[in-house]
Scaffold this active site. Structure first.
Site, mmCIF file in Angstrom:
data_model
loop_
_atom_site.group_PDB
_atom_site.id
_atom_site.type_symbol
_atom_site.label_atom_id
_atom_site.label_comp_id
_atom_site.label_asym_id
_atom_site.label_seq_id
_atom_site.Cartn_x
_atom_site.Cartn_y
_atom_site.Cartn_z
ATOM 1 N N GLY A 32 42.923 69.909 20.326
ATOM 2 C CA GLY A 32 42.198 70.527 19.200
ATOM 3 C C GLY A 32 41.999 72.018 19.352
ATOM 4 N N ASP A 34 40.101 73.539 21.402
ATOM 5 C CA ASP A 34 40.105 73.881 22.848
ATOM 6 C C ASP A 34 41.534 74.255 23.266
ATOM 7 O OD1 ASP A 34 38.766 72.026 25.757
ATOM 8 O OD2 ASP A 34 39.314 74.120 25.480
ATOM 9 N N TYR A 125 35.594 64.324 18.693
ATOM 10 C CA TYR A 125 34.264 63.778 19.040
ATOM 11 C C TYR A 125 33.611 63.023 17.892
ATOM 12 C CZ TYR A 125 33.966 65.782 23.766
ATOM 13 O OH TYR A 125 34.145 66.072 25.102
HETATM 14 N N1 APR Z 1 40.768 76.904 14.619
HETATM 15 C C1 APR Z 1 39.619 76.411 14.076
HETATM 16 N N2 APR Z 1 39.309 75.101 14.068
HETATM 17 C C2 APR Z 1 40.211 74.255 14.638
HETATM 18 C C3 APR Z 1 41.412 74.686 15.234
HETATM 19 C C4 APR Z 1 41.671 76.077 15.213
HETATM 20 N N3 APR Z 1 42.790 76.588 15.763
HETATM 21 N N4 APR Z 1 42.072 73.590 15.720
HETATM 22 C C5 APR Z 1 41.309 72.524 15.424
HETATM 23 N N5 APR Z 1 40.190 72.909 14.760
HETATM 24 C C6 APR Z 1 39.099 72.098 14.218
HETATM 25 C C7 APR Z 1 39.358 70.636 13.993
HETATM 26 O O1 APR Z 1 40.099 70.450 12.792
HETATM 27 C C8 APR Z 1 37.922 70.125 13.875
HETATM 28 O O2 APR Z 1 37.429 70.304 12.560
HETATM 29 O O3 APR Z 1 38.033 72.127 15.143
HETATM 30 C C9 APR Z 1 37.141 71.055 14.821
HETATM 31 C C10 APR Z 1 36.694 70.405 16.125
HETATM 32 O O4 APR Z 1 37.673 69.454 16.522
HETATM 33 P P1 APR Z 1 38.117 69.297 18.070
HETATM 34 O O5 APR Z 1 38.890 70.487 18.467
HETATM 35 O O6 APR Z 1 38.742 67.946 18.190
HETATM 36 O O7 APR Z 1 36.746 69.346 18.888
HETATM 37 P P2 APR Z 1 35.614 68.231 19.060
HETATM 38 O O8 APR Z 1 35.574 67.268 17.922
HETATM 39 O O9 APR Z 1 34.365 68.997 19.403
HETATM 40 O O10 APR Z 1 36.113 67.418 20.342
HETATM 41 C C11 APR Z 1 36.115 68.081 21.578
HETATM 42 O O11 APR Z 1 38.413 67.565 21.945
HETATM 43 O O12 APR Z 1 40.026 69.160 22.265
HETATM 44 C C12 APR Z 1 39.191 68.299 22.914
HETATM 45 O O13 APR Z 1 38.762 69.369 25.021
HETATM 46 C C13 APR Z 1 38.190 69.020 23.776
HETATM 47 O O14 APR Z 1 37.496 67.005 24.823
HETATM 48 C C14 APR Z 1 37.121 67.986 23.878
HETATM 49 C C15 APR Z 1 37.109 67.381 22.476
#
Ligand code: APR
Length: 170
Positions: A32, A34, A125
């Protein structure tokens, strides 16, 4: 809340003092946003994360935030925060409130004038989007954070519309 704006786009392009990462407790990258932040920031970000002392393998407990340099990103800092895993957190709203609160506090403590948030916990999450967006806006709208220019960088159009609708209601 004239200091809060919602942007449809990739947070790695945000030209702000601090970009917030939706990390996990190990704080060594992931998928995602991260993954996107680490890819854009390059290996120096991972090195900076490794400098954060782990306690039993955890660098950032759920609801807390840590600040590092930003590697190749345009921002000065990356603020890593860990939102709740909705299905397993006993009090997910409290954890999500803490994540936004601790990230904003760290930004102020480090002299930031601007900060960009992704939609914390709204992806892997599994946080229900409307509830998560309401918490994000409620916490970031506090007078304490009025000195910060706050940007929500939302990656999906439906979620972007939701954030905008809720922000215009307040
Ligand atoms: N820019 C902005 N938002 C983004 C981007 C980006 N480049 N890529 C993804 N997103 C959005 C997703 O579409 C979602 O709406 O960020 C939001 C959060 O999603 P996740 O990245 O999956 O984060 P989260 O739900 O908090 O889960 C965290 O996922 O990536 C892993 O290491 C991380 O284990 C942790 C978990």
């Amino acid at each position: 809340m004239t200091n809060i704006k919602v942007i449809l786009g990739d947070i790695t392009s945000a030209d702000v003092d601090a970009i917030v990462n939706a990390a996990n407790p190990k704080m060594l990258g992931g998928g995602g946003v991260d993954g996107a932040i680490h890819r854009a920031a390059g290996p120096r970000l991972l090195e900076a994360c490794r400098q954060v002392k782990p306690v039993n393998g955890i660098r950032c407990p759920f609801g807390e935030a840590r600040i590092t340099g930003a590697g190749n990103l345009p921002s000065k800092y990356v603020i890593h925060t860990v939102g709740p895993i909705f299905s397993s957190d006993p009090n997910p709203s409290l954890t999500l409130e803490s994540a936004y609160t601790n990230a904003c506090n760290l930004a102020l403590e480090n002299g930031c004038k601007s900060i960009a948030f992704p939609a914390i916990s709204c992806g892997a999450y599994g946080y229900p989007h409307e509830q998560a967006a309401r918490i994000a806006i409620r916490i970031c709208s506090k007078d304490t954070y009025a000195p910060l220019d706050i940007y929500f960088y939302i990656f999906e159009k439906p979620l972007y519309k939701l954030f905008n609708n809720l922000l215009s209601q307040d």
